[in-house]
Design a protein around this motif. Structure first.
Motif, PDB file in Angstrom:
ATOM      1  N   SER A 181       2.256   8.498  -7.135  1.00  0.00           N
ATOM      2  CA  SER A 181       2.507   7.308  -6.334  1.00  0.00           C
ATOM      3  C   SER A 181       3.999   7.042  -6.236  1.00  0.00           C
ATOM      4  N   TYR A 182       4.375   6.386  -5.120  1.00  0.00           N
ATOM      5  CA  TYR A 182       5.795   6.120  -4.878  1.00  0.00           C
ATOM      6  C   TYR A 182       5.924   4.884  -3.996  1.00  0.00           C
ATOM      7  N   TRP A 183       6.958   4.085  -4.243  1.00  0.00           N
ATOM      8  CA  TRP A 183       7.236   2.880  -3.473  1.00  0.00           C
ATOM      9  C   TRP A 183       8.399   3.124  -2.519  1.00  0.00           C
ATOM     10  N   SER A 184       8.327   2.521  -1.340  1.00  0.00           N
ATOM     11  CA  SER A 184       9.432   2.625  -0.386  1.00  0.00           C
ATOM     12  C   SER A 184       9.720   1.246   0.208  1.00  0.00           C
ATOM     13  N   TYR A 185      10.989   1.059   0.646  1.00  0.00           N
ATOM     14  CA  TYR A 185      11.442  -0.252   1.112  1.00  0.00           C
ATOM     15  C   TYR A 185      12.322  -0.093   2.361  1.00  0.00           C
ATOM     16  N   PRO A 186      11.766   0.244   3.502  1.00  0.00           N
ATOM     17  CA  PRO A 186      12.586   0.383   4.718  1.00  0.00           C
ATOM     18  C   PRO A 186      13.042  -0.979   5.241  1.00  0.00           C
ATOM     19  N   VAL A 187      14.298  -1.032   5.714  1.00  0.00           N
ATOM     20  CA  VAL A 187      14.879  -2.268   6.236  1.00  0.00           C
ATOM     21  C   VAL A 187      15.664  -1.948   7.507  1.00  0.00           C
TER      22      VAL A 187
END
Length: 766
Positions: A639-645
């Motif tokens: 699992s992995y988290w991502s935070y596009p802005v």
């Protein structure tokens, strides 16, 4: 007897007086064009201050007032840019009253609308525009770009979403290009509909659909010229349209040139893997250049008989040529053996794609219509790749691919409009035939293969509104097949359920469930094998199957006069997800597409749009998501988290404009790789003189386009890369555009479906 008769008369009179009556009709202008969002108010004839009933016309210009007592009333209809109509009506039974509004030129120049300009439906938001927005816009595309989450991306010169989701543009229901939209004057756009959940037949084609409905377009000539000269790329386009009577002729040409710069992109990488108990490490530094050009030319003829039939035939050709040159310095180790190496790669691709598109629609009595679309394309591709590497186990490989792909897409649809709902049913077939020839150092003989795939899709959909509740129910059936010996034949049901609730005029919530399938690309299923580096081969996978996405969502929308917000929670599960994998072959490693065991994505996204003043607009998108991926049963999930802005700012003063876009990088999980997001960053200064617009762009003025990729634990090959696209740093471009139009008003064709095959059939060199 007299008493009895009197009582009966009084009772009948009371029943008549208290009955619930209906007043309905349609609001149009003198050209018979519907006027949406018109204000409708009903007053007592002897009291024109207190409103008895009130509403607004819908997107078709229709209005409905219910539960009215019989009597005499004043019906008042008003809308920006039109003279207000006050009409006495005598209601003793259900009444249909159509209204024609006359334009008011003084009102158009002096009145600023401060009210609501959007209507939220179950799967879309419909917008109209203020006179201020129309006056400031150079053309139709410029006007549409003022809507929430939309902007004109200066890197591609195209209408795009701020959050980076794919978009399909329709004009009156037909898939269109930016050039088509630029040919429409801003004051000819009636309204725009943004689907954040596309209609059923487009569910596999785009994440967002923008449909622009126009007023009657001008008879005569209209055109657009655009050109960009830059260090990174150059663009040019030309479009010309002529309308005479019911006939419309359009010709367009466009080119995009990726410039060959002396500045090279940089990549640093590391491989670590095992083959037959031998340990390998492969460290490299690569400098690369990419350049090429694309051209497209098209001709369209259409004839439109309003409220009768539409016919259109479109012929266009796309050509593309792409080149890649790369040089490597390599530190290679096999167990105790270590050596320095050099490598080079030259890749050249050429493609020619002629296409013919035929469309016909017919309006039938009683709110029925039928539509037909047939698209045929022929892909003629050539790919020439030379790769070499020095060293004790070096290689020198020359690969040549020639393939021809024929595709045929046919679709038929039937539509019926009920009083409070819309029904559509249809069928679409997508047939592909690929003939592939490959020669390289891996085989002494020319390798030939044929790959045939078919995608059959039948669907039915009904949508509507019941007071504050909204709904959309769809059911699709997919039959995906590859007809080779080891092919597949899969039936998949793809339902969609949507339920929404309008809390009030500004707030709404929605629950959604939808599913879709994805077919592998043709060469992802090919037996062809090409050499990447020593002991590494890229190849297709004949055992691939289609993937199946199921998506659940909860969304909240807020629309105020100067501020809008969209908040979404989602959960996506994809079975048989397609991803690039590493597999062991005979004394080698194969890089090929596979079907994953588990692929889950869940999280949330916020999109905001704020217009504090007419001259300033600020927009942005923030995402938070977790991805859970399991390539096979034998490997644990990761699992992995991502935070596009993304952040966007647009400002204007008199003839000057300023646009700033910054997409912050971040990382997301793509199959076996934690993949870096390529950044987008630019500043655009614009100046408009009459109908000519000048622009100066600076790309990546504040940051550099750097990102990294790395394989997840469990991959049989560990691979990490660091990229720096140096050719993008501080790149400048100068653009100029000119729009013109003249003539008398005439309606344009309103096509309701569009199809095109985007799988070219070429190998994507990894």
């Amino acid at each position: 007897m007299k008493t009895t008769i009197t009582l009966i008369a009084l009772l009948c009179s009371n029943i008549c007086f208290c009955q619930n009556l209906v007043l309905k009709g349609k609001i149009e202008d003198k050209n018979k064009e519907s006027i949406p969002f018109a204000n409708i108010a009903l007053y007592q004839a002897n009291d024109t201050i207190s409103i008895v009933k009130g509403t607004a016309s819908d997107l078709a210009g229709k209005y409905l007032l219910q539960d009215i007592d019989s009597g005499n009333y004043i019906l008042k209809v008003s809308y920006i840019g039109y003279k207000t109509v006050s009409l006495p009506v005598h209601i003793i039974k259900d009444l249909t009253q159509n209204i024609i509004l006359e334009s008011d030129s003084q009102s158009l120049t002096e009145v600023v609308v401060e009210g609501k300009r959007s209507i939220r439906s179950i799967d879309k938001t419909s917008y109209t525009f203020t006179t201020t927005q129309i006056d400031k816009a150079k053309d139709g595309r410029d006007l549409i770009a003022t809507l929430p989450n939309l902007h004109i991306d200066k890197t591609t010169n195209s209408l795009s979403t701020i959050n980076g989701k794919s978009i399909m543009i329709l004009i009156n229901g037909i898939k269109a290009t930016d050039d088509d939209l630029k040919l429409i004057p801003a004051d000819k756009i009636k309204n725009a509909e943004i689907y954040d959940v596309p209609p059923m037949r487009y569910i596999n084609d785009a994440e967002n659909v923008v449909n622009i409905n126009t007023k009657p377009l001008d008879t005569g000539w209209s055109g657009n010229l655009y050109g960009t000269l830059g260090q990174m790329f150059s663009n040019a386009s030309f479009a010309l349209s002529y309308v005479k009577g019911d006939n419309k002729f359009t010709i367009n040409y466009g080119t995009h040139i990726n410039m060959k710069r002396n500045i090279k992109d940089l990549e640093t990488g590391h491989y670590n893997y095992q083959i037959n108990n031998d340990n390998y490490t492969y460290d490299y530094f690569r400098e690369s250049q990419t350049w090429g050009h694309q051209h497209n030319i098209g001709f369209t003829y259409s004839i439109s008989k309003e409220k009768n039939y539409d016919f259109q035939i479109k012929a266009f050709t796309n050509t593309s040529n792409g080149k890649l040159n790369a040089n490597k310095t390599i530190a290679f180790a096999q167990n105790e053996l270590q050596e320095k190496r050099t490598g080079n790669l030259n890749d050249y691709t050429k493609s020619l794609v002629p296409t013919v598109d035929i469309y016909f629609s017919k309006t039938l009595p009683k709110n029925n219509s039928i539509l037909f679309n047939l698209v045929g394309s022929y892909f003629d591709n050539e790919q020439n790749t030379h790769s070499a590497e020095s060293g004790s186990t070096g290689f020198d490989d020359m690969m040549l691919i020639n393939n021809q792909k024929k595709t045929l897409i046919g679709e038929f649809a039937y539509k019926h409009r009920f009083a409070k709902a819309n029904l559509s049913v249809g069928y679409r077939a997508h047939l592909n035939y690929l003939t592939n020839e490959l020669s390289n150092s891996l085989s002494e003989n020319l390798q030939k293969e044929n790959i045939n795939t078919q995608k059959h899709y039948a669907y039915g959909e009904i949508s509507g509104k019941f007071k504050p509740f909204m709904y959309r129910v769809s059911l699709g059936v997919n039959y995906d097949t590859q007809s080779e010996e080891n092919g597949f034949h899969n039936f998949t049901f793809t339902p969609m359920l949507m339920a929404g609730y309008n809390i009030n005029e500004s707030n709404s919530i929605r629950l959604t469930y939808h599913s879709s399938t994805q077919m592998p690309d043709m060469l992802q299923m090919s037996d062809a094998r090409i050499l990447i580096m020593n002991n590494f081969y890229q190849t297709g996978n004949h055992d691939l199957e289609n993937s199946h996405l199921q998506s659940w969502g909860l969304s909240y929308d807020l629309y105020l006069k100067k501020f809008s917000l969209s908040a979404n929670l989602f959960y996506d599960y994809t079975s048989n997800s397609l991803f690039d994998s590493y597999q062991y072959g005979d004394n080698c490693v194969l890089y090929q597409t596979a079907n994953a065991e588990k692929d889950i994505r869940r999280g949330g996204e916020f999109n905001i749009n704020y217009t504090p003043w007419d001259f300033l607009r600020i927009g942005g998108s923030i995402g938070v998501s977790q991805q859970v991926f399991q390539p096979s049963k034998e490997i644990s999930s990761f699992s992995y988290w991502s935070y596009p802005v993304s952040v966007y700012l647009s400002a204007s003063y008199k003839n000057f404009s300023l646009d700033i876009l910054q997409k912050f990088g971040g990382t997301f999980l793509s199959g076996l790789y934690k993949t870096g997001i390529e950044k987008v960053s630019y500043i655009n200064l614009g100046y408009t003189y009459k109908k000519v617009n000048f622009g100066l762009q600076c790309f990546f003025p504040f940051i550099k386009d750097k990102y990294s990729n790395e394989t997840i634990p469990g991959s049989i090959v560990y691979h990490k890369t660091d990229f720096h696209s140096k050719r993008k740093d501080h790149a400048l471009a100068l653009s100029i555009s000119w729009n013109f139009s003249s003539g008398k008003k005439k309606a344009s064709i309103r096509k309701k479906m569009d199809n095109y095959d985007s799988d070219s059939g070429l190998f994507k060199i990894k």
